[in-house]
Design an enzyme around this catalytic site. Structure first.
Site, PDB file in Angstrom:
ATOM      1  N   SER A   1       0.628  -1.317   0.234  1.00  0.00           N
ATOM      2  CA  SER A   1      -0.196  -0.101   0.296  1.00  0.00           C
ATOM      3  C   SER A   1       0.837   1.766  -0.025  1.00  0.00           C
ATOM      4  CB  SER A   1      -0.890   0.374   0.884  1.00  0.00           C
ATOM      5  OG  SER A   1      -1.723  -0.647   1.087  1.00  0.00           O
ATOM      6  N   SER A   2       2.088   1.400   0.200  1.00  0.00           N
ATOM      7  CA  SER A   2       3.264   2.543  -0.116  1.00  0.00           C
ATOM      8  C   SER A   2       3.242   2.938  -1.380  1.00  0.00           C
ATOM      9  CB  SER A   2       4.649   1.928   0.445  1.00  0.00           C
ATOM     10  OG  SER A   2       4.663   1.118  -0.161  1.00  0.00           O
TER      11      SER A   2
END
Length: 713
Positions: free
Chosen positions: A379-380
Site C-alpha cells: 500500500s505504500s
C-alpha cells in the site's frame, strides 16, 4: 667574313672542386661499407646490449569524501613485490628459475593455482629428452609447436601432478603472476607484503633479476563496512573489458575500478602515472640501468559524495536492531532503507542488512539490495494510484467511492471476492480518507474503471482483454513518471528496474493498484515518494556532487573541477491541487487516529507525512523434502519531513515477515524510520559531531518494550 667558334674551357679550380667532391663521396661510401659489412655484426650486438625502457608506475586513486568533508575512502601505503621482464623473449625456463628463487622468501596464496598451471610447471622443468618420451615421435609428425605442447600437457600423469610439493606450489603461484606481465612493465607478484618479507627480499634483490619492491597503495575504508558495497572495488582489468581499456591508454596490468562508484567514476579517480625513462646497457653478466628522464605522478581527482556518513551509520544500526531482535522472519532476515533530499535527489543514506537463515552463510551488510533486490511494495504506492486516477479522469480531489466487498469473474464460471484487509469495509470514503485508512477497494475501483468496468455493487465483473491491457499500459506509464518500474537515473553502473507481472487479467490489475503485482526496488520507492514530497518534480538520484583537485592535506578539499547540479527528470502530469490532496492524505496517515501510521508515528515533532504498506507474500520454508508454503508480508513505509517544507524523504522495506499470529512483529519499518528521524532532527537542532569509527554506537535509548501493533492494512 666567317666568325670563329668560341671554345668553352672549364676553369682549373672547378676541376679541383669536382675531384674533391669525388674523393669525399668515395670516402663516405667506403666508410658506410665498413660499418655495414665489416663492423655491422658488432654494432648489432651493441644495439642488442643497449635498449631504452619506459616504466609507468601507478599513482594512488582519488579520495572520496562525504557531504561534510569527512574522508570515507582513502589510500594506504603498502609494499608490493614486482617483476619487470626486460624482454618479450625471456624464456619460461629463466622465469621459472627466478620464481623458484623468489618463492621461499614470501608467502603466496596457492589456492588459485590450477591443474594446468601445475602441468605447465612440470613440462618447463623437464629435460628435452624426457619431454620427447612423453609423446611418441609418430604422434608428433606434421604437428606444429602448439599442438605438440597440448599433447605433452595431456601426457602428464595424475601421479606426477600429485607429487608436486607445497613449496613447488608456491613457486608456481609466483610464476603464474610473472608471466601475466609485459616487457618493461612492473607486474605485481604479491601486494601488501609483510615487513619481514620486505626485509628478506631486499637482502636478496642482487640475485633476483627483474624483481623489485614497489611502494604501492590500496583502498582503505575509514568507517569499515558502512556504505562499503557502494564505494565499489578495484582490481585488474576484467578480461571482457580489456580492449576498451587498452584503447583508452591503459596498461594490461593496471588496477582499475571494477564495480559501483569506483567503476562509474574510473576516469576521475584514476591517478596520473609516474614515468621513468631509462637506458639499459648490458656488459658481460651485468646490467646497468640509467634513468634519463623522470616525470612525477599525481593522485587521481577526489569525489565529494552526497552521502551523510553519520546518518548512514545511524540507519545501519536502526536496521540491524530490528532485523536481529527476535525471530519475526519467514526465512532470511533482511531490511533496506534509503534517505534522500527530495529537492535535489541527493542520496543521504542507502543501507541494507542481511542475516541468512542458512547458518553456513555469514551475516553481512547488504547495501546493494537497496538498488538490486525487488519486492511487492504493498500500500505504500497508493499515492501513485490516486494520482493515476486523477490523470486518467477517473476521480477528482475529494471524490468518494464505496469501500465494500467486490466480486470479479474468475473466467471459469466463478467469482473472486476482493476487499480491504481482513475483509474490513469502510463504506464511502474520499481520496484522502482512502490513503489514511489504506482502502484497497478505492484503488481497485480506479483500476477497474480505467479498464471500462464499473463495479457498482457486488455483482460479477468481466471485461475485454484488450481493454485490460490498455489499462495496464496507462497505469504503468503513470507509475513510471514517479520512477516506479523504470530507470531512476542514479549514477551507478548497475541497478534493477523492477519486474512487470505477465498475466494481465482483471484481478491482477486490481492488485497492481495496491502494490501487489509488479515489483520495485527500494530506490525506486524512495524516488516515488520524493517526487510527491517535491510537488511532483522527479529529481535524478545522485551519489556524487563534486569533483575536486587532490591536495596533500586530507583535512582540506581541493579546488572544484566540476560541480554537478541537481537534475530534473520530469514533472508528473498532475495539477498542484491534485498533488497537494495526496500530500494531505499522507499527513492524515500519521495525524488522524484512524491512520495506519498513527500509533507509531503520531508523537513525532517534525511534521511527518507518510504512507504505510504491507504486501501479502507466500514463502517456501522448511528443509529439502519437507518444504511448505506459508503466508507472510513485506512491510514498507515511505514518507518525508517536515510536511510543509520537506528536507528528507525515505523508503524502508522489511521483506518476508511472519504474520503476527505466527510470531511476526508489525511496524518494523515504522520503528526504523522513527529511530532515524528522531536522531536526524535532534542532530539538526544541535552541533554536528561527525561520524564515528566502526563499532561505536550512535543510537541511544532507542529500544522499546512496547508491543508492535498488528498489521491493519
Amino acid at each position: 667574313m666567317k666568325k670563329g667558334k668560341k671554345k668553352h674551357h672549364v676553369p682549373a679550380r672547378l676541376n679541383v672542386l669536382f675531384f674533391a667532391v669525388f674523393i669525399l663521396f668515395a670516402a663516405l661510401i667506403l666508410r658506410l661499407g665498413m660499418v655495414q659489412i665489416v663492423e655491422g655484426e658488432e654494432y648489432v650486438k651493441e644495439l642488442q646490449r643497449t635498449s631504452n625502457a619506459t616504466a609507468r608506475i601507478d599513482a594512488p586513486r582519488g579520495v572520496m569524501f562525504d557531504r561534510y568533508g569527512h574522508v570515507v575512502v582513502d589510500n594506504e601505503l603498502e609494499l608490493s613485490v614486482t617483476y619487470t621482464n626486460p624482454s618479450e623473449g625471456t624464456s619460461n625456463v629463466e622465469l621459472m628459475r627466478i620464481a623458484s628463487e623468489l618463492s621461499p622468501l614470501l608467502e603466496m596464496d596457492a589456492s588459485r593455482v590450477t591443474d594446468r598451471d601445475i602441468r605447465d610447471y612440470i613440462l618447463i622443468n623437464m629435460s628435452q629428452e624426457d619431454r620427447l618420451e612423453l609423446v611418441p615421435a609418430e604422434e608428433r609428425r606434421d604437428l606444429d609447436h602448439s599442438e605438440e605442447y597440448v599433447l605433452e600437457v595431456e601426457a602428464i600423469t595424475d601421479e606426477m601432478v600429485e607429487a608436486v610439493t607445497e613449496q613447488e606450489l608456491q613457486t608456481i603461484a609466483v610464476f603464474r603472476e610473472m608471466v601475466r606481465g609485459y616487457a618493461n612493465t612492473p607486474q605485481r607478484i604479491k601486494r601488501d607484503i609483510s615487513e619481514d618479507e620486505a626485509h628478506v627480499i631486499s637482502e636478496n634483490l642482487y640475485r633476483l633479476d627483474g624483481v623489485d619492491i614497489l611502494r604501492d597503495s590500496r583502498r582503505s575504508y575509514v568507517y569499515g563496512e558502512s556504505f562499503r558495497s557502494f564505494f565499489g572495488s578495484t582490481g585488474q582489468i576484467p578480461r571482457e573489458r580489456l580492449d576498451a581499456f587498452l584503447a583508452r591508454g591503459y596498461d594490461r596490468s593496471d588496477i582499475v575500478g571494477t564495480s559501483f562508484l569506483e567503476a562509474q567514476y574510473e576516469n576521475v579517480l584514476r591517478g596520473q602515472k609516474a614515468v621513468v625513462e631509462s637506458v639499459m646497457t648490458q656488459s658481460g653478466n651485468q646490467t646497468v640501468n640509467r634513468a634519463i628522464e623522470e616525470r612525477e605522478g599525481q593522485r587521481g581527482n577526489d569525489l565529494v559524495l552526497t552521502l551523510d556518513m553519520e546518518l548512514q551509520q545511524v540507519v545501519e544500526q536502526a536496521i540491524e536492531k530490528q532485523v536481529t531482535t527476535g525471530n519475526p522472519f519467514l526465512s532470511d532476515r533482511a531490511a533496506y532503507a534509503i534517505f534522500m533530499d527530495p529537492k535535489t535527489g541527493d542520496i543521504l543514506s542507502m543501507a541494507g542488512y542481511f542475516d541468512p537463515h542458512d547458518s553456513e552463510r555469514s551475516t553481512y551488510a547488504d547495501h546493494l539490495g537497496a538498488v538490486n533486490k525487488v519486492f511487492e511494495m504493498g500500500s505504500s504506492i497508493k499515492g501513485a494510484s490516486v494520482l493515476t486516477g486523477y490523470q486518467e479522469g477517473i476521480i477528482s480531489p475529494g471524490d468518494q467511492l464505496n469501500d465494500r466487498i467486490i466480486r470479479l469473474n474468475d473466467g471459469q464460471g466463478g467469482f473472486i471476492e476482493k476487499s480491504s484487509i481482513n475483509r474490513n469495509t469502510h463504506g464511502w470514503v474520499s481520496d484522502r480518507r482512502a490513503l489514511e485508512v489504506s482502502s484497497n477497494v478505492y484503488m481497485f475501483e480506479i483500476g477497474l474503471r480505467m479498464a471500462g468496468c464499473y463495479n457498482s455493487n457486488t455483482a460479477s465483473c468481466s471485461f475485454p482483454t484488450a481493454t485490460t491491457h490498455q489499462a495496464f499500459d496507462r497505469a504503468r506509464y503513470n507509475f513510471s513518471q514517479f520512477g516506479l518500474g523504470t530507470e531512476t537515473g542514479v549514477d551507478l553502473p548497475s541497478t534493477s528496474n523492477g519486474l512487470h507481472g505477465s498475466e494481465l487479467n482483471p484481478g491482477n490489475l486490481a492488485d497492481f493498484m495496491i502494490g501487489q503485482f509488479d515489483t520495485y526496488t527500494t530506490l525506486q520507492l524512495a524516488q516515488y515518494v520524493s517526487t510527491i514530497a517535491n510537488d511532483g518534480y522527479r529529481m535524478q538520484p545522485r551519489l556524487v556532487s563534486e569533483i575536486r583537485e587532490p591536495v596533500a592535506d586530507r583535512n582540506e578539499l581541493g579546488a572544484i573541477i566540476q560541480q554537478f547540479e541537481p537534475k530534473l527528470l520530469n514533472r508528473i502530469n498532475n495539477t498542484d491541487d491534485e498533488i497537494a490532496q495526496v500530500q494531505r492524505g499522507f499527513r492524515d496517515v500519521v495525524t488522524n487516529s484512524g491512520g495506519t501510521g498513527y500509533r507509531n508515528l503520531s508523537s513525532t515533532s517534525y511534521n511527518l507525512a507518510a504512507k504505510t504498506g504491507t504486501a501479502q507474500v507466500r514463502v517456501a520454508v522448511g528443509e529439502p523434502g519437507n518444504r511448505r508454503a506459508v503466508d507472510g508480508n513485506n512491510q514498507t513505509l515511505v514518507g518525508y519531513a517536515p510536511y510543509d517544507d520537506p528536507e528528507i524523504a525515505f523508503a524502508i522495506v522489511v521483506p518476508q515477515v511472519k504474520l503476527n499470529n505466527q510470531g511476526g512483529r508489525g511496524g518494523m519499518a515504522q520503528e526504523i524510520a522513527k529511530d532515524v528521524l528522531d536522531w536526524y532532527f535532534e542532530r539538526e537542532d544541535s552541533m554536528r559531531h561527525g561520524p564515528v569509527k566502526p563499532d561505536a554506537p550512535l543510537l541511544e535509548n532507542v529500544d522499546s518494550d512496547e508491543e508492535d501493533p498488528d498489521v491493519i492494512e
